[in-house]
Design an enzyme around this catalytic site. Sequence first.
Site, short mmCIF file in Angstrom:
data_model
loop_
_atom_site.label_atom_id
_atom_site.label_comp_id
_atom_site.label_asym_id
_atom_site.label_seq_id
_atom_site.Cartn_x
_atom_site.Cartn_y
_atom_site.Cartn_z
CE LYS A 19 39.87 18.59 46.75
NZ LYS A 19 39.47 20.52 47.19
CE1 TYR B 256 44.26 18.86 47.53
CE2 TYR B 256 45.42 17.19 45.92
CZ TYR B 256 44.11 18.25 46.35
OH TYR B 256 43.98 18.94 45.29
N GLY C 239 43.14 32.36 45.27
CA GLY C 239 44.09 31.16 44.55
C GLY C 239 44.39 31.37 43.49
CG PHE C 240 45.91 28.93 39.04
CD1 PHE C 240 46.21 29.31 38.53
CD2 PHE C 240 46.32 27.53 38.79
CE1 PHE C 240 46.04 29.49 36.61
CE2 PHE C 240 46.59 26.83 37.54
CZ PHE C 240 46.26 28.36 36.61
CB ILE C 241 41.32 27.13 39.78
CG1 ILE C 241 42.42 26.51 39.40
CG2 ILE C 241 39.97 26.98 39.57
CD1 ILE C 241 42.14 25.13 39.45
#
Length: 343
Positions: free
Chosen positions: A156, A152, A10-12
């Site tokens: 979280k 979402y 993933g991006f991070i």
Amino acid sequence: MRFLITGTAGFIGFHLARRLLDEGHFVVGFDAMTDYYDRTLKEARHAVLARSNAFHPVIARLEDADALDQAADRAEPDVIVHLAAQAGVRYSLEHPRAYFDSNLEGSYNVLELARRTSPRHLLLASTSSVYGANDRMPFSENDSADWPMTLYAATKKAAEGMAHSYAHLWKIPTTCFRFFTVYGPWGRPDMALFKFVASLRTGKPIEIYGNGEMKRDFTYIDDLIEAIVRLIGAAPQEGRPVVADGIADSLSPVAPWRVVNIAGGRPVGLMDFIAAIEAAVGQTLAKVMLPMQPGDVPATFADHRLLEALTGYRPETPVSVGVRAFVDWYRDYYRVAVGQAVP
């Protein structure tokens, strides 16, 4: 040190793993390579990480507890960083089950893994979306986060609570960090910056929600990674809060658990962000103005003071610099001429 990082395709997760590998650490990366967005991009990220002999990928879903156990056996982690999740605010309106599977069951499996392996520090990614309908600005870690506006956000926030219970019961030093609109090279194709720049290849106008009146505390990826790396060495200790003028530590009274905003505390208007894109590509984007979408909030604005007290650091890259870096990466990665950069 030895790290187990979920979400390294993933991006991070990619950027964090690359930074740690560059510093000489050992990283086992766990990722499902789902098709939520372009899998080719995810594979390209892992290919970059694989240039290091200290990177060992495990391809499996978070819901597969046995695969996580095997990854941990290989990693023998000093630190676990849980970044993998089903992301996306709008996607949660259409595919809610994916959020239960990844963000709740998957996070539970990571917590169970931490209970068994007892890392020096467990770090979990959360989001500014947990602040939901809270309209007190800037968002402080101690503000109420009881009114999530999307599933979402709810998952979280639930993961934060689950992590607190494990920190209390098993004394696992745990930091949950809340991200604020992260952007930069190798970013996600479902996010605004990527979509806006990609529109130049298709000739389609960009869709601007909230009639362009929204503001976001944009965080450049390198700043985010710097903050995470510094937080790795700032594991919470029960009964030892940060003591500084004007700082309200989020440290739990019953656990070595803390939540920290990662952002610079400098909201930027959406139209100003788009102006930075236009300056970087050297042309004006065609626009379609649309109303606010379900689950969106008009503004995000982080209180950065706890992060700065813990790490001595505050994200500061201006959007003009960060956007230009993304555009340069996009041109190089896709080998296309996107607009003409302004000198």
